[in-house]
Enzyme design. Structure first.
Site, short mmCIF file in Angstrom:
data_model
loop_
_atom_site.label_atom_id
_atom_site.label_comp_id
_atom_site.label_asym_id
_atom_site.label_seq_id
_atom_site.Cartn_x
_atom_site.Cartn_y
_atom_site.Cartn_z
CB SER A 284 -0.95 -0.04 1.21
OG SER A 284 -1.89 1.01 1.15
CG ASP B 225 -7.81 -1.77 -2.79
OD1 ASP B 225 -8.39 -0.94 -2.07
OD2 ASP B 225 -6.61 -2.08 -2.63
CG HIS C 231 -6.25 -1.56 0.71
ND1 HIS C 231 -5.46 -1.31 -0.39
CD2 HIS C 231 -5.57 -1.09 1.80
CE1 HIS C 231 -4.34 -0.69 0.01
NE2 HIS C 231 -4.38 -0.55 1.31
#
Length: 288
Positions: free
Chosen positions: A141, A218, A247
């Site tokens: 991320s 996501d 996510h």
């Protein structure tokens, strides 16, 4: 998109970290170029598929995601499980302004994250003497920001080794940039000066193979971010786009398998290099 909005370090007290991070074997502290102290966690895995001293043991420098830190039990357990599953050492470092650094009054920032991964790189290459060719950079991320930045650079001050020579790069649910992840493509144009971790400007400078995995559903960092980066890198590994996942719910087993296969390919390439070397007849390398 500013630092206050972009970074969300967890809130724990020193007693929590005493019972989690500091209590684990492999805990250590690093110092950044600005003199900031940050913790790190080094997992040394003993389960390797390769059975030759001539095949390198890979070390992963792991950059974690937002709203977590390396002192959380879940993170520590995850890193240990990943190391054992893929057969690689893992060096998980902290960002300035997270966990113990936050308790010292430091504030997270893009520059602080860059200084943090630089400190991890310098420690691994200079203190541990790990060749850059045996290092894999892994960013989750927002952790893709410092990972891409480092991998795209030819030099880090304080290290004799180049990140351009790292074995590979893994990007899990990566961001194109802070603005593009949150507001879409055109926001990075309208708010260019405020945008952070502009990976879209740096990904094309990575010399190593890059493996990208991302959930198609996501909503935090849309999969278009990962897909865009995939088109930018010079040496893309076949990506993994996971249907039905977002996510924070990517299946651990599938992620481990994908990363493990990537590490296996890097190891196979290293083995091929051994066989191609002039003195290969004296090495007696074997794969079991």
């Amino acid at each position: 998109m500013g630092n206050v909005l972009a970074f969300v370090p967890p809130n724990y007290d020193v007693e929590y970290y005493d019972s989690t991070l500091k209590a684990r074997q492999g805990f250590l502290e690093l110092t950044t170029s600005e003199g900031e102290r940050i913790p790190a966690f080094h997992v040394r895995c003993t389960e390797y598929g390769w059975r030759s001293e001539h095949i390198p043991r890979f070390t992963i420098i792991y950059s974690h995601g937002n709203a977590e830190d390396i002192g959380e039990r879940e993170h520590l357990d995850y890193i240990e499980a990943l190391a054992c599953h893929i057969g690689a050492d893992i060096f998980s470092y902290e960002y300035v302004g997270y966990s113990l650094s936050k308790l010292e009054g430091k504030t997270p920032s893009e520059d602080g994250c860059i200084r943090s991964i630089e400190a991890a790189w310098i420690y691994c290459t200079e203190e541990l003497n790990i060749p850059s060719e045996q290092i894999v950079l892994y960013g989750l991320s927002i952790g893709s920001g410092p990972t891409v930045d480092l991998a795209s650079r030819a030099k880090v001050e304080g290290s004799s080794q180049s990140p351009h020579d790292c074995a590979g790069v893994v990007l899990q649910s990566p961001i194109e940039s802070g603005a593009r992840a949150a507001l879409g493509y055109y926001s990075s144009v309208a708010f260019y000066g405020l945008d952070i971790f502009r990976n879209y400007e740096k990904a094309g400078n990575i010399e190593a193979p890059v493996a990208i995995l991302h959930g198609r559903d996501d909503t935090t960092v849309p999969v278009g971010n990962g897909m865009a980066l995939y088109t930018m890198v010079k040496k893309p590994h076949p990506p993994l786009w996971l249907d039905g996942y977002g996510h924070n719910d990517l299946p651990t087993s599938i992620c481990f398998e994908y990363v493990g296969r990537f590490i296996g390919i890097l190891a196979a390439n290293a083995f091929a290099d051994v066989l191609a070397s002039p003195d290969r007849a004296c090495m007696g390398a074997s794969l079991t």
